[in-house]
Design an enzyme around this catalytic site. Structure first.
Site, PDB file in Angstrom:
ATOM      1  N   HIS A  65      -1.192  20.807  14.745  1.00 21.85           N
ATOM      2  CA  HIS A  65      -1.340  20.051  13.504  1.00 21.85           C
ATOM      3  C   HIS A  65       0.006  19.542  12.998  1.00 21.85           C
ATOM      4  O   HIS A  65       1.034  20.186  13.191  1.00 21.85           O
ATOM      5  CB  HIS A  65      -1.958  20.928  12.416  1.00 21.85           C
ATOM      6  CG  HIS A  65      -3.230  21.589  12.820  1.00 21.85           C
ATOM      7  ND1 HIS A  65      -3.588  22.831  12.369  1.00 21.85           N
ATOM      8  CD2 HIS A  65      -4.231  21.188  13.648  1.00 21.85           C
ATOM      9  CE1 HIS A  65      -4.760  23.174  12.882  1.00 21.85           C
ATOM     10  NE2 HIS A  65      -5.168  22.196  13.672  1.00 21.85           N
ATOM     11  N   LYS A  75       7.860  23.567   7.787  1.00 23.08           N
ATOM     12  CA  LYS A  75       7.086  24.804   7.637  1.00 23.08           C
ATOM     13  C   LYS A  75       7.944  26.002   8.000  1.00 23.08           C
ATOM     14  O   LYS A  75       8.720  25.952   8.946  1.00 23.08           O
ATOM     15  CB  LYS A  75       5.891  24.842   8.602  1.00 23.08           C
ATOM     16  CG  LYS A  75       4.791  23.900   8.338  1.00 23.08           C
ATOM     17  CD  LYS A  75       3.685  24.123   9.380  1.00 23.08           C
ATOM     18  CE  LYS A  75       2.604  23.087   9.284  1.00 23.08           C
ATOM     19  NZ  LYS A  75       1.577  23.294  10.313  1.00 23.08           N
ATOM     20  N   TYR A 135       2.400  30.803   5.656  1.00 16.59           N
ATOM     21  CA  TYR A 135       3.078  29.532   5.868  1.00 16.59           C
ATOM     22  C   TYR A 135       3.654  29.053   4.548  1.00 16.59           C
ATOM     23  O   TYR A 135       2.938  28.979   3.557  1.00 16.59           O
ATOM     24  CB  TYR A 135       2.102  28.426   6.291  1.00 16.59           C
ATOM     25  CG  TYR A 135       1.196  28.691   7.443  1.00 16.59           C
ATOM     26  CD1 TYR A 135       1.430  28.097   8.674  1.00 16.59           C
ATOM     27  CD2 TYR A 135       0.062  29.477   7.293  1.00 16.59           C
ATOM     28  CE1 TYR A 135       0.562  28.284   9.728  1.00 16.59           C
ATOM     29  CE2 TYR A 135      -0.810  29.678   8.339  1.00 16.59           C
ATOM     30  CZ  TYR A 135      -0.555  29.080   9.562  1.00 16.59           C
ATOM     31  OH  TYR A 135      -1.418  29.277  10.597  1.00 16.59           O
ATOM     32  N   ASP A 171     -10.238  21.063  16.243  1.00 16.75           N
ATOM     33  CA  ASP A 171      -9.133  21.072  17.205  1.00 16.75           C
ATOM     34  C   ASP A 171      -9.621  20.680  18.599  1.00 16.75           C
ATOM     35  O   ASP A 171      -8.941  19.937  19.309  1.00 16.75           O
ATOM     36  CB  ASP A 171      -8.452  22.442  17.235  1.00 16.75           C
ATOM     37  CG  ASP A 171      -7.676  22.735  15.960  1.00 16.75           C
ATOM     38  OD1 ASP A 171      -7.410  21.798  15.181  1.00 16.75           O
ATOM     39  OD2 ASP A 171      -7.342  23.915  15.735  1.00 16.75           O
TER      40      ASP A 171
END
Length: 186
Positions: A65, A75, A135, A171
């Protein structure tokens, strides 16, 4: 006092972050984030969003992603429970490592984290059952800016360490990279 060891990795801007816990008879304390210290690794924006994921089964893959500019995000990925094989793929237009990937084992035991720069796709495979990740993002999730790459994209040839046992419909349905994919602009 530095609470982290920052290691440059093969993709520009990608860093392994190792926490330096303080421990005594009572237990331990570890800093998860420090804007000042992580600034040396390129973290120069405020935290815009913090997410937590739980993945039940070993072998599950989540990813790959990313968000298109102007919503691109940096991130910081931290494993709180279990172990993952965490992967970053360079999608930056003109980058010398364009479409190259790099992976690190992150676990609750090793205390390592991965700092992923803007313009990189991210995903992971669980190496144990019952995995939890935290995250920290520099930009909130914007559905219209979301990009996905199939985890088994042939042009990337990511060498997942285990058979993929679970993959979300979204996905699994990610389209192959177009032959003329030139990357994402900075």
């Amino acid at each position: 006092m530095n609470r982290f060891t920052l290691t440059n990795l093969p993709l520009a801007g990608l860093h392994r972050i190792e926490r330096k816990p303080l421990a005594d008879a009572r237990g331990a304390f570890a800093r998860l984030f420090c804007a000042e210290e992580l600034g040396a690794a390129g973290w120069n924006k405020p935290i815009a969003q913090i997410n937590h994921s739980y993945t039940a089964k070993r072998g599950t893959v989540r990813g790959m992603h990313f968000q298109y500019p102007p919503h691109a995000e940096m991130k910081l990925v931290i494993c709180l429970r279990g172990e993952v094989w965490d992967v970053a793929v360079d999608l930056r237009q003109g980058s010398p490592t364009f479409l190259c990937w790099y992976a690190e084992r992150l676990s609750a035991d090793n205390g390592a984290a991965l700092l992923i720069p803007e313009g990189c796709a991210h995903g992971f495979q669980t190496l144990t059952d019952a995995v939890e990740l935290l995250y920290l993002h520099t930009h909130p999730y914007v559905p219209q800016a979301e990009g996905r790459i199939h985890p088994q994209e042939t042009r990337l040839a990511i060498a997942w360490p285990q058979e993929i046992t679970e993959l979300s419909e979204r996905d699994a349905g990610a389209a192959p990279l177009p032959a003329d994919f030139a990357g994402v602009a900075a």
